[in-house]
Design an enzyme around this catalytic site. Structure first.
Site, PDB file in Angstrom:
ATOM      1  N   HIS A  19       0.830  -1.208   0.000  1.00  0.00           N
ATOM      2  CA  HIS A  19       0.000   0.000   0.000  1.00  0.00           C
ATOM      3  C   HIS A  19       0.871   1.267   0.000  1.00  0.00           C
ATOM      4  O   HIS A  19       0.773   2.067  -0.909  1.00  0.00           O
ATOM      5  CB  HIS A  19      -1.003   0.056   1.167  1.00  0.00           C
ATOM      6  CG  HIS A  19      -1.913  -1.130   1.224  1.00  0.00           C
ATOM      7  ND1 HIS A  19      -2.737  -1.465   0.176  1.00  0.00           N
ATOM      8  CD2 HIS A  19      -2.113  -2.070   2.195  1.00  0.00           C
ATOM      9  CE1 HIS A  19      -3.418  -2.552   0.504  1.00  0.00           C
ATOM     10  NE2 HIS A  19      -3.057  -2.947   1.714  1.00  0.00           N
ATOM     11  N   ASP A  46      -5.100  -8.231  -3.305  1.00  0.00           N
ATOM     12  CA  ASP A  46      -5.317  -8.022  -1.879  1.00  0.00           C
ATOM     13  C   ASP A  46      -6.635  -8.602  -1.367  1.00  0.00           C
ATOM     14  O   ASP A  46      -6.724  -9.780  -1.068  1.00  0.00           O
ATOM     15  CB  ASP A  46      -5.200  -6.511  -1.583  1.00  0.00           C
ATOM     16  CG  ASP A  46      -5.210  -6.182  -0.093  1.00  0.00           C
ATOM     17  OD1 ASP A  46      -5.250  -7.112   0.730  1.00  0.00           O
ATOM     18  OD2 ASP A  46      -5.170  -4.989   0.263  1.00  0.00           O
TER      19      ASP A  46
END
Ligand SMILES: [Zn+2]
Length: 444
Positions: A267, A318
């Site tokens: 991220h 993810d």
């Protein structure tokens, strides 16, 4: 493994589309690559469309697939979403997790993904009691990848605390080994296989106390294994870290020896200029997960600035709100366009590099992600004649693949020289939608 010759109608060779390419494979690797083959020779396996190196999904939590749809009702934040996610984690067993992961990895194969980085933290039974085999859950994931025909890097994740100075909550007891030492001991029993490598992960600076970060970093360093960490996905994590340690999460990781070229920050959303310099200067990678980051209202990470500073980029699906690496690739560019109101931050070639070679490198498979002699024989073919992709000249195949195609346009997937997806159908898991439905239903 048997030898095979593949004829690629069009091949992406990293910098150009080449028509008529013969790829000879043996023992799971590419032996020779010959250009100028305008027609398939007798006996060759025909891959019509644009063939890319296999796609690497560098960040996955397989069980989040069970949340698809159900978490789209109502409002909230990352933190309210997490409560729903924990309720699914509570219901996992080695058997139900195996069934779900097998179906999810089969979905990935259908989307052209040949290697997954599984960021795995649901280790133990309820209350934190170890299973008879303390790695039963990790083994279930490794077996699931084999059955779905894809490679896996099991990023076994250290998760010890609910927050800075806070013991794990009820849900998180399943994730915790009690200490980084105990985590390291358990992970040392995991063995690599042809299709599986073992890496390490630090769930986040929230979940691993600062004085235990070095133990995980050292474990990965000794094995030269990849080390992943969720980093600054939420501003609340930054605020809590500043309050507890007087420094940002990136600075804290740097101070405990976590950053470096085998480390990937996942991220990297809310960073200071100093954080970007720390990550880039140490060649720490960045895994962007744009479809999840937008789904969870995280924000847009500074991927372009990170890459300029020296951080290689990879991509992950993810939470599996969707599983589509081409969508992840274009979303990284399109997010940057929305933020800057200018176009063209990455070329299609650069976005494909993140989805292939650099993604594999982030997972410890440096020999994958290129169509060249010696590389692993992992290939993904995108249809150039679908309703989405028909029209552009073949030389624009990379631009078409990244900016117009999606998972539904993946026609063939080859892993280690073996055809896992043929004409859009999985060759090992006969009915992937049904397998997904059954596995999700079992967790309801
Ligand atoms: Zn994650």
């Amino acid at each position: 493994m048997t030898k095979a010759t593949y004829w690629l109608e069009h091949a992406w060779l990293g910098d150009r589309v080449e028509p008529g390419v013969l790829v000879e494979t043996g023992d799971g690797r590419i032996g020779a690559v010959r250009t100028g083959a305008s027609v398939p020779p007798p006996g060759a396996e025909v891959l019509r469309g644009l063939t890319l190196p296999g796609l690497a999904n560098a960040h996955s939590h397989a069980f989040h697939r069970a949340l698809r749809g159900t978490v789209q009702i109502g409002s909230g934040t990352f933190w309210t979403w997490r409560e729903v996610m924990y309720s699914v984690a509570d219901r996992l067993t080695p058997d139900t997790y195996h069934a779900l992961a097998r179906a999810v990895y089969a979905e990935m194969a259908l989307a052209g993904i040949t290697c997954v980085g599984e960021f795995h933290y649901v280790h133990h039974a309820h209350g934190g009691t170890p299973y008879a085999d303390p790695n039963a859950m990790g083994e279930a994931l490794i077996a699931a990848a084999a059955e779905a025909g894809i490679r896996i890097t099991l990023l076994d994740t250290c998760y010890l605390s609910a927050g800075f100075g806070r013991a794990p909550d009820t849900h998180q007891l399943r994730f915790s080994d009690g200490s980084a030492e105990a985590w390291a001991e358990r992970c040392a029993a995991l063995k690599e296989r042809d299709h599986a490598r073992i890496g390490a992960a630090i769930h986040s600076v929230r979940a691993v106390p600062a004085d235990q970060l070095a133990t995980v970093a050292h474990w990965a360093e000794e094995r030269r294994a990849p080390l992943h960490v969720h980093l600054s996905e939420q501003t609340a994590e930054n605020d809590a870290c500043l309050a507890a340690h007087g420094r940002t999460p990136a600075r804290l990781l740097a101070d405990h020896g976590v950053l470096g070229p085998r480390t990937t920050g996942v991220h990297n959303t809310h960073l200071t200029d100093e954080d970007i310099a720390l990550l880039g200067g140490s060649r720490t990678g960045t895994c962007m997960c744009p479809t999840t980051e937008r789904d969870l209202a995280d924000g847009i990470g500074p991927a372009a600035a990170l890459q300029r500073a020296g951080s290689p980029l990879s991509l992950g699906s993810d939470s599996h709100a969707v599983i589509d690496l081409l969508e992840e690739a274009r979303a990284m560019e399109l997010n940057e366009r929305l933020r800057t109101r200018t176009r063209g931050h990455w070329t299609a070639a650069a976005l494909l590099r993140a989805a292939t070679a650099d993604g594999h490198a982030a997972l410890g498979w440096d020999e994958a992600g290129r169509i060249e002699p010696g590389a692993l024989a992992d290939l993904t073919t995108i249809a150039l004649d679908s309703v989405r992709t028909a029209g552009p000249e073949p030389r624009l195949g990379a631009e078409t693949a990244v900016f117009a195609a999606g998972a539904a346009d993946v026609r063939h997937t080859v892993v280690g020289g073996r055809r896992i997806v043929r004409d859009g159908a999985h060759t090992l898991v006969p009915d992937v939608p049904r397998a997904l439905a059954a596995a999700v239903e079992a967790l309801r």
